[in-house]
Scaffold this active site. Structure first.
Site, short mmCIF file in Angstrom:
data_model
loop_
_atom_site.label_atom_id
_atom_site.label_comp_id
_atom_site.label_asym_id
_atom_site.label_seq_id
_atom_site.Cartn_x
_atom_site.Cartn_y
_atom_site.Cartn_z
N PHE A 197 24.82 44.98 30.59
CA PHE A 197 25.88 45.62 31.61
C PHE A 197 27.05 45.19 31.34
O PHE A 197 27.60 44.04 31.41
CB PHE A 197 25.50 45.90 32.93
CG PHE A 197 26.50 46.32 33.90
CD1 PHE A 197 26.65 47.85 33.84
CD2 PHE A 197 27.41 45.66 34.77
CE1 PHE A 197 27.49 48.30 34.68
CE2 PHE A 197 28.25 46.33 35.63
CZ PHE A 197 28.35 47.83 35.55
N GLN A 198 28.07 46.09 31.03
CA GLN A 198 29.57 45.71 30.79
C GLN A 198 29.63 44.87 29.61
O GLN A 198 30.46 44.13 29.53
CB GLN A 198 30.26 45.47 31.92
CG GLN A 198 30.43 46.43 33.21
CD GLN A 198 31.44 46.27 33.91
OE1 GLN A 198 31.77 45.03 34.41
NE2 GLN A 198 32.08 47.22 34.49
N MET A 212 59.19 65.00 20.59
CA MET A 212 59.13 64.55 19.34
C MET A 212 58.08 65.24 18.41
O MET A 212 58.49 65.94 17.36
CB MET A 212 59.01 63.18 19.09
CG MET A 212 59.32 62.54 17.77
SD MET A 212 61.13 62.85 17.39
CE MET A 212 61.88 61.26 17.74
N GLU A 233 43.61 48.09 32.89
CA GLU A 233 43.97 47.11 31.98
C GLU A 233 44.99 47.31 31.04
O GLU A 233 45.87 46.20 30.68
CB GLU A 233 42.69 46.65 31.39
CG GLU A 233 41.78 46.02 32.25
CD GLU A 233 40.63 47.09 33.06
OE1 GLU A 233 40.89 48.23 32.79
OE2 GLU A 233 39.80 46.37 33.45
N LYS A 262 30.30 34.44 31.28
CA LYS A 262 30.26 34.00 32.74
C LYS A 262 29.64 32.63 32.87
O LYS A 262 30.17 31.77 33.84
CB LYS A 262 29.66 34.91 33.71
CG LYS A 262 29.92 34.93 35.02
CD LYS A 262 29.26 36.17 35.67
CE LYS A 262 29.67 35.99 37.16
NZ LYS A 262 29.29 37.24 38.07
#
Lengths: 198, 586
Positions: free
Chosen positions: B114-115, B482, B52, B164
């Site tokens: 869940f999630q 760096m 993502e 959902k």
């Protein structure tokens, strides 16, 4: 032109009197009361509080309630402390939040109107338990502070008192030896004095 | 007139109504209804990423190279938390992103389902605004509002979190009202600058003897007209001009008034001009600490004019004497009008003479090497090979990013995509994907470092799947350069965990992904290898082996002022001395 690298060159314009570095740690701090009018959306309070914690600003007192039901507007009253530059930044950051309608620095408004402070009030509920002489003394003191008895048994009182925060502080400390059990305070509610809106 | 449809259908319809053509995303349980709608249409193209974070940076690259909002679709829980970095990146760099996240059904919110994660809670501090849609009736308004908030005022990322059950629910969809106004009364960005302040600014500019224009990403964000007006202002005033990392290209690097980038790794002439100027005009920049160095020694003799659309940028780090709140393009148009109404141009001859003496210090000079590719040389050759082509450049974060800013010269805005504010390693590769999606026929190059590029390397797979011929030009010095440079200068050369052991063989890695791998190890091989990279119409991983221990100069050490820069010529001996005991300076 003299060599500018040595910084001895006289600028053609008068340099501003203010210091450039506003992060000077020793700037004097002052407490200001901000009145923030917001859309009463879920999470709006978290947004305001998150802004203060995320950017390291202080909250000394916070009061919030929906004040205009038809418009779903809430008024959040915040007492904060910081240098002038930080206070300006706080106001600008608050205005930047999408659901914020207006930020009014009530302390500035009062200053502009030659008033010492905005109108600030706090409500406290003070529970005191005890018997005999102490109980009577508590009642006498409460009367002197114009506190109201809102709950009582033969062994306790709950006093309700309103006033400026300093007066509330004073009342609480004076109740300490009288058998103070616990205290609940609302935080500061504030409006500007006078007929005009804040 | 409203139309009945499901929440998932509304999402697609709203995207169409806001002229969205491309969507970057990754499916998961809580967004399946929306993915089902994507499957059943062909107008909007979905680009499937591998992580993502890649979708987020790709959308940023897309947005920055087009001026349109980038749109991302991810699932709940880990899908949303993986977006936190790109959202923060977009907030810092003012990039318009609309991120739609799935959420567990309303009745499961708060049950540690869940999630499930508190997406609006987690993303509140890293978005311009965000919404959890609890009711289908709210969805059309919130979707339109999301595009409005992301793209107006100071642009930024927004999140719309849709449970959902709301995606399945049916409701009435209505189109955007087309009035371009928010339903939030308090949200009304100020666009027109205060005319009195503009007049004051022009007056100061006209009386200036040592003026400088200091421009930033706000010019690019304001649109192509703003860049055009900036060029006209420079031509009309004859002022020298420098820019932040984010603003490169707004004024052409080939322009005769260009001083180069300013700041920590900016040119000597740009920083000295900032330090010694008498009038500074800051246009769409925000006095970041990489720009100012020590604020109490920052440009001590100047009057500062600050143009910004965000009131909170003004007086945040540096006090502005003439603050002008408004859109850069509109303010510049007014300024230019006022300027042209005045007769004489100030005589800046002495100032330019001074600037020329600073330029003569050649602050970007480096020691050429016949056996090893110097990183600066690599970028110079890359620039020579691509400057006449239709090229877009993205970068990762580190030394290579600074060298790219110093040695690749941009003549147009929106050609340079880099993570400036947040400094996100791993930004450049997915950003290049987004740019390539928007400009399929252009040459899109990610100037990368060997450490950064591994952070989002998996997106090479995305490039292959979607035929996006991005070129990943890795300046491979086998270090986090760096970090190593700072350790050398500030921490007694104790190179704690900055050596990239066990680097992959990038050429074989390219082949494993089904891309093209190219390697150059000697300066003599570079030009041919670059020509090959440009010719190949497939994704390329270019392993350019550069000098391992080269440092990026010039440099303003942290806690120092602009006139205390370290130049490359004096770097070896003086750098160590200047940095001695500098550990506390961060």
């Amino acid at each position: 032109m003299s060599d500018p690298t040595t910084m001895t060159g006289k600028p053609a314009l008068t340099p501003p009197a203010s210091a450039y570095f506003i992060e000077e740690r020793h700037d004097p701090e002052e407490a200001h009361t901000l009145s923030v009018l917001v859309d009463n959306e879920p999470g709006v309070l978290a947004r305001v509080i998150g802004l203060f914690s995320g950017r390291g600003y202080n909250i000394e007192s916070l009061t919030v309630s929906e004040t205009e039901h038809e418009k779903h507007l809430s008024r959040i009253t915040i007492v904060t402390r910081g240098s002038r530059a930080v206070l300006e930044q706080i106001k600008n950051q608050l205005v930047r939040l999408v659901p914020v309608h207006r930020v009014t620095d009530l302390s500035e408004v009062a200053r502009a109107r030659n008033q010492e402070k905005p109108l600030e009030r706090e409500l406290a509920l003070v529970k005191v338990a005890g018997k005999g002489e102490k109980r009577l003394e508590a009642l006498r003191l409460a009367d002197a502070f114009k506190a109201e008895v809102v709950d009582a048994t033969t062994e306790h009182f709950i006093f309700q008192m309103t006033g400026r925060s300093t007066k509330v502080e004073q009342f609480i400390s004076i109740m300490q030896p009288m058998g103070l059990v616990e205290v609940c305070r609302t935080g500061v509610a504030a409006l500007s004095r006078g007929a005009e809106p804040s | 007139m409203g139309k009945e449809m499901t929440g998932a259908e509304m999402v697609l319809q709203a995207l169409r109504d806001h002229d969205v053509e491309h969507l970057f995303g990754y499916p998961g349980g809580a967004v399946l209804p929306i993915y089902d709608e994507i499957f059943q249409q062909e107008e909007i193209r979905h680009i499937l990423v591998r992580h993502e974070q890649g979708a987020g940076h790709a959308a940023e690259g897309y947005a920055r190279s087009t001026g349109k909002p980038g749109v991302v679709l991810v699932t709940s829980g880990p899908g949303a938390t993986n977006m936190v970095t790109p959202l923060t990146d977009a907030l810092m760099d003012s990039i318009p992103l609309v991120c739609i996240t799935g959420q567990v059904p309303t009745h499961l919110i708060g049950t540690d389902g869940f999630q499930e994660c508190d997406t609006v809670g987690i993303t509140r501090p890293c978005t311009k605004y965000n919404w959890l849609v609890r009711d289908i009736a709210e969805l059309p308004r919130i979707l339109h509002e999301a595009f409005h908030v992301a793209t107006t005022g100071r642009p930024g990322p927004v999140v719309v979190d849709i449970p959902k059950d709301v995606q399945f629910a049916t409701g009435t969809y209505y189109r955007p009202n087309g009035q371009g106004r928010s339903s939030y009364q308090g949200y009304e960005p100020r666009l027109n600058g205060d005319p009195t302040q503009i007049e004051r600014a022009v007056e100061l500019m006209a009386s200036a003897r040592r003026p400088v224009l200091y421009t930033g990403g706000g010019v690019v964000n304001s649109g192509p007209e703003a860049s055009q007006l900036l060029r006209e202002l420079v031509a009309a005033t004859g002022f020298p001009i420098t820019s932040t990392l984010m603003g490169l290209g707004a004024y052409p690097a080939s322009g005769k008034n260009w001083l180069g980038m300013l700041g920590m790794h900016g040119t000597y002439e740009a920083n000295m001009a900032m330090h010694d100027c008498d009038v500074m005009v800051c246009i769409g920049a925000r006095f970041d600490d990489r720009i100012t160095g020590r604020t109490d020694a920052f440009s001590p003799g100047s009057v500062k004019i600050h143009i910004d659309i965000d009131p909170s940028s003004i007086n945040k780090n540096v006090r502005a004497d003439v603050p002008i709140i408004g859109d850069v393009g509109r303010v510049l148009a007014e300024m230019l009008k006022d300027w042209k109404a005045r007769a004489p141009k100030p005589d800046l001859g002495a100032w330019w003479k001074q600037i020329d003496t600073w330029k003569a210090r050649r602050s970007l000079a480096y020691r050429p090497n016949a056996d090893v590719i110097m990183p600066q040389y690599a970028i110079e050759r890359l620039y020579a090979a691509t400057k006449d082509l239709d090229t877009y450049i993205t970068t990762e974060v580190g030394q290579h990013q600074m060298w790219a800013a110093q040695f690749y010269h941009f003549d147009q805005p929106k050609r340079w995509m880099t993570s400036g504010g947040l400094g996100t390693m791993g930004y450049g590769l997915p950003a290049a994907l987004g740019v390539q999606v928007a400009h399929p026929d252009s040459l899109v190059i990610d100037i990368a470092g060997d450490a950064s590029v591994l952070m989002t390397m998996q997106e090479m797979s995305t490039a292959v799947q979607h035929d996006l011929p991005i070129k990943i030009f890795i300046m491979n010095n086998c270090y986090m350069g760096m970090v190593r440079q700072w350790q050398q200068l500030l921490h007694g050369n104790r190179l704690s965990h900055s050596y990239m052991e066990s680097l992959p063989d990038f050429v074989r890695l390219a082949e494993a992904y089904g891309c093209v791998g190219i390697r150059a190890e000697k300066p003599g091989e570079l030009d041919d290898a670059l020509a090959e990279m440009i010719k190949v119409k497939r994704p390329v991983l270019f392993d350019c082996r550069v000098a391992n221990l080269e440092n990026c100069f010039p440099m303003i050490p942290s806690g120092k002022a602009h006139n205390e820069m370290i130049l490359p010529a004096e770097a070896d001996s003086e750098a160590e001395a200047a940095f001695a005991g500098g550990k506390a300076l961060v």
